[in-house]
Design an enzyme around this catalytic site. Sequence first.
Site, mmCIF file in Angstrom:
data_model
loop_
_atom_site.group_PDB
_atom_site.id
_atom_site.type_symbol
_atom_site.label_atom_id
_atom_site.label_comp_id
_atom_site.label_asym_id
_atom_site.label_seq_id
_atom_site.Cartn_x
_atom_site.Cartn_y
_atom_site.Cartn_z
ATOM 1 N N HIS A 297 33.558 -41.282 -38.237
ATOM 2 C CA HIS A 297 33.538 -39.859 -37.891
ATOM 3 C C HIS A 297 33.022 -39.676 -36.460
ATOM 4 O O HIS A 297 33.558 -38.893 -35.677
ATOM 5 C CB HIS A 297 32.641 -39.077 -38.852
ATOM 6 C CG HIS A 297 33.048 -39.207 -40.289
ATOM 7 N ND1 HIS A 297 32.181 -39.630 -41.269
ATOM 8 C CD2 HIS A 297 34.226 -38.981 -40.910
ATOM 9 C CE1 HIS A 297 32.816 -39.655 -42.432
ATOM 10 N NE2 HIS A 297 34.058 -39.264 -42.247
ATOM 11 N N LYS B 12 27.786 -59.989 -38.036
ATOM 12 C CA LYS B 12 26.680 -60.937 -37.896
ATOM 13 C C LYS B 12 25.405 -60.128 -37.800
ATOM 14 O O LYS B 12 25.397 -59.039 -37.250
ATOM 15 C CB LYS B 12 26.863 -61.757 -36.628
ATOM 16 C CG LYS B 12 27.717 -62.973 -36.828
ATOM 17 C CD LYS B 12 27.280 -64.057 -35.849
ATOM 18 C CE LYS B 12 28.416 -64.591 -35.040
ATOM 19 N NZ LYS B 12 28.612 -64.184 -33.723
ATOM 20 N N CYS C 41 45.776 -39.601 -56.332
ATOM 21 C CA CYS C 41 44.474 -40.213 -56.026
ATOM 22 C C CYS C 41 43.468 -39.103 -55.734
ATOM 23 O O CYS C 41 43.614 -38.378 -54.751
ATOM 24 C CB CYS C 41 44.555 -41.143 -54.819
ATOM 25 S SG CYS C 41 42.902 -41.684 -54.291
ATOM 26 N N HIS D 94 29.561 -41.213 -40.895
ATOM 27 C CA HIS D 94 29.405 -42.615 -40.493
ATOM 28 C C HIS D 94 30.096 -42.837 -39.152
ATOM 29 O O HIS D 94 30.595 -41.893 -38.531
ATOM 30 C CB HIS D 94 29.926 -43.555 -41.587
ATOM 31 C CG HIS D 94 31.372 -43.341 -41.948
ATOM 32 N ND1 HIS D 94 32.400 -43.645 -41.095
ATOM 33 C CD2 HIS D 94 31.949 -42.823 -43.064
ATOM 34 C CE1 HIS D 94 33.546 -43.352 -41.665
ATOM 35 N NE2 HIS D 94 33.307 -42.834 -42.861
ATOM 36 N N CYS E 248 45.428 -46.861 -55.783
ATOM 37 C CA CYS E 248 45.593 -46.223 -54.474
ATOM 38 C C CYS E 248 45.526 -47.298 -53.393
ATOM 39 O O CYS E 248 44.584 -48.098 -53.372
ATOM 40 C CB CYS E 248 44.473 -45.203 -54.260
ATOM 41 S SG CYS E 248 44.362 -44.652 -52.558
ATOM 42 N N CYS F 164 41.801 -39.389 -52.180
ATOM 43 C CA CYS F 164 42.653 -38.947 -51.071
ATOM 44 C C CYS F 164 43.006 -37.470 -51.224
ATOM 45 O O CYS F 164 43.454 -36.855 -50.269
ATOM 46 C CB CYS F 164 44.006 -39.658 -51.063
ATOM 47 S SG CYS F 164 44.004 -41.390 -50.691
ATOM 48 N N HIS G 66 42.113 -46.408 -51.379
ATOM 49 C CA HIS G 66 40.805 -46.465 -52.051
ATOM 50 C C HIS G 66 40.714 -47.529 -53.143
ATOM 51 O O HIS G 66 39.632 -47.767 -53.680
ATOM 52 C CB HIS G 66 40.458 -45.091 -52.631
ATOM 53 C CG HIS G 66 40.263 -44.045 -51.586
ATOM 54 N ND1 HIS G 66 41.225 -43.119 -51.260
ATOM 55 C CD2 HIS G 66 39.217 -43.830 -50.748
ATOM 56 C CE1 HIS G 66 40.766 -42.354 -50.271
ATOM 57 N NE2 HIS G 66 39.572 -42.761 -49.947
ATOM 58 N N LYS H 243 19.532 -58.790 -33.957
ATOM 59 C CA LYS H 243 18.071 -58.658 -33.941
ATOM 60 C C LYS H 243 17.632 -57.203 -33.998
ATOM 61 O O LYS H 243 16.804 -56.825 -34.789
ATOM 62 C CB LYS H 243 17.517 -59.305 -32.667
ATOM 63 C CG LYS H 243 16.893 -60.660 -32.952
ATOM 64 C CD LYS H 243 16.087 -61.134 -31.765
ATOM 65 C CE LYS H 243 16.994 -61.317 -30.614
ATOM 66 N NZ LYS H 243 16.724 -61.818 -29.402
HETATM 67 O O1 ME8 Z 1 40.429 -37.222 -44.210
HETATM 68 N N1 ME8 Z 1 37.806 -45.741 -38.063
HETATM 69 O O2 ME8 Z 1 38.268 -36.459 -43.998
HETATM 70 P P1 ME8 Z 1 37.448 -37.818 -43.841
HETATM 71 C C1 ME8 Z 1 38.200 -44.724 -37.299
HETATM 72 N N2 ME8 Z 1 38.979 -34.081 -44.719
HETATM 73 N N3 ME8 Z 1 38.128 -43.439 -37.673
HETATM 74 C C2 ME8 Z 1 37.635 -43.160 -38.875
HETATM 75 C C3 ME8 Z 1 37.197 -44.177 -39.744
HETATM 76 C C4 ME8 Z 1 37.290 -45.532 -39.275
HETATM 77 N N4 ME8 Z 1 36.873 -46.583 -39.992
HETATM 78 N N5 ME8 Z 1 36.755 -43.595 -40.864
HETATM 79 C C5 ME8 Z 1 36.904 -42.258 -40.711
HETATM 80 C C6 ME8 Z 1 39.612 -36.328 -44.208
HETATM 81 N N6 ME8 Z 1 37.428 -41.977 -39.507
HETATM 82 C C7 ME8 Z 1 40.066 -34.899 -44.340
HETATM 83 C C8 ME8 Z 1 40.675 -34.449 -43.027
HETATM 84 S S1 ME8 Z 1 41.808 -32.634 -41.413
HETATM 85 C C9 ME8 Z 1 42.619 -31.186 -41.612
HETATM 86 C C10 ME8 Z 1 41.209 -33.043 -42.999
HETATM 87 C C11 ME8 Z 1 37.698 -40.636 -38.954
HETATM 88 O O3 ME8 Z 1 36.014 -37.449 -43.947
HETATM 89 C C12 ME8 Z 1 39.150 -40.467 -38.552
HETATM 90 O O4 ME8 Z 1 39.252 -39.396 -37.663
HETATM 91 O O5 ME8 Z 1 37.972 -38.854 -44.744
HETATM 92 C C13 ME8 Z 1 39.787 -40.100 -39.884
HETATM 93 O O6 ME8 Z 1 41.064 -39.513 -39.731
HETATM 94 C C14 ME8 Z 1 38.767 -39.131 -40.419
HETATM 95 O O7 ME8 Z 1 37.494 -39.687 -39.994
HETATM 96 C C15 ME8 Z 1 38.814 -38.979 -41.919
HETATM 97 O O8 ME8 Z 1 37.706 -38.233 -42.322
#
Ligand code: ME8
Length: 498
Positions: A20, A294, A125, A17, A143, A128, A146, A297
């Site tokens: 990422h 919001k 959790c 998403h 958590c 997490c 979450h 379009k």
């Molecule tokens: O935590 N805003 O993976 P994950 C900004 N696998 N960045 C965001 C975000 C948001 N709303 N949501 C996700 C993990 N991210 C582990 C990591 S590393 C050795 C293991 C980004 O799929 C941000 O970089 O939950 C966050 O730290 C990461 O996705 C978490 O990805």
Amino acid sequence: MSFYVTTPIYYVNAAPHLGHAYTTIAADVMARHHRQRGEDVFFLTGTDEHGEPVADAAHALGIDPQELADENAERFKALAPLLAATNDFFIRTTDPQHMLRVQEVLTRVRENGFVYEGTYEGWYCPRCADFKAENEIDEGRRCPIHHIELTREREENYFFRLSSFQEPLERLYAEREDFVAPRTRYNEALSFIRSGLRDVPLTRHKLTWGVPVPWDSEHVFYVWFDALLNYYSALTYARDEDLRGRFWPASYHLIAKDILRFHAVYWPALLMAAEIELPEHVFVHGYLLMEGEKMSKSLGNVLDPFAVIERFGADALRFYLLREVPFGQDGSVSTSSFEMRYESELANELGNLASRTIAMLGRYRAGALPAGELDPVLAGDFAGLPERVAAHLDRAELTLALDEIWQRVRRLNRYVEEQSPWQLAKDPARREDLDRVLRTLAEGLRAVTVLLWPYLPESAERLLAALGASELSLAGARFGAGRIAEVSPIEPLFPKGS
Ligand code: ME8
């Protein structure tokens, strides 16, 4: 000089998403910028495939964890080129070479005396994949991230002696104040360390979806130790040669604050235990907040990276995210603010500057760049710009660097208004003035475009090609360094109503 930047490896329990995409884009901007400096760059991203989050998601779908991992890893892998991200490798923690390296490093940690057998009992959790201390638990034993109910876990585990690293970590933070940035995150990590470190489980007994523990076949490694080691293991098999000598220690790990403790506390402790050099910086960006949407379009009501890219291109998304939310802070994003920035900044400010400049050169000088001096006033406004941008990017200040550049885009637009080339064109006696204005504009546009390339790679390349000056090096971003001879017409870079 070498530069090694990483993103977190993303969980394959769900599809990619915007969050990422954000970290991957940021890492790509840094990687591209350092390549412009002529450095030896390695940019790593990938997927985290073991542990409970993935095993549980697969179980819920009635499929094998490997099947879910394969499916979603492909989606993450496909996202990178869509974002115009130029990662040098994509690591998957189910890669056998990674798994072997995890076993090797963690065996060394054990041989060094930092592993013992014990019983873990506490709150956990599964989303997490994290054990929660009493003071981290929300009301109703939930958590805090979450909001799901925590489970009570009791199992025989091997433990990692995190507590042995209390002092070494405090020393690290005292000696290297730039180890974690921004400062608020540094303080947060340091206060966690000072609050007293407890040993943590290194292995899981109940789980089977993980890297097997070589000295006890009934255990797999706790997913976080497996995952963190990706940054190190990747260098050992991404190419035929072992890249550790060239790129380790990592220059920057980019993460969001959700995984601060793992990167700022566990990770350096683990590396110390394994006698591996520590990374230079962990930079913690904020969260993209997507509430209060919001309806828009053209984009509906979710800022879906795939939809944005399809309609507006990767550059627009890259630019928007790094411009809208100060890198390092939380910030809201929305389809409406996206559309506003696209129109007012990309289309009206940069797009128009480019099309006006090229069109005027075509109309008044048949596309040929007139000889002569550059306007010293503008030269003053551009002096030291590449150095300032580089200094910001050295500190991962991606939004501040972009703002420095954008101020010059605006300066060039003001210059057009101040000089009114269309008036000069009417007066044959002012031919030389018009030459100077056109020359200055073209050179200024070229210089900002080189600096914008890490943010807007596709548009910048198109624009530089139209300016007949494809040189991308940072040295070439100096105002006055260009060698434009002739410009050619260009389609609108950021068409409106797309
Ligand atoms: O935590 N805003 O993976 P994950 C900004 N696998 N960045 C965001 C975000 C948001 N709303 N949501 C996700 C993990 N991210 C582990 C990591 S590393 C050795 C293991 C980004 O799929 C941000 O970089 O939950 C966050 O730290 C990461 O996705 C978490 O990805």
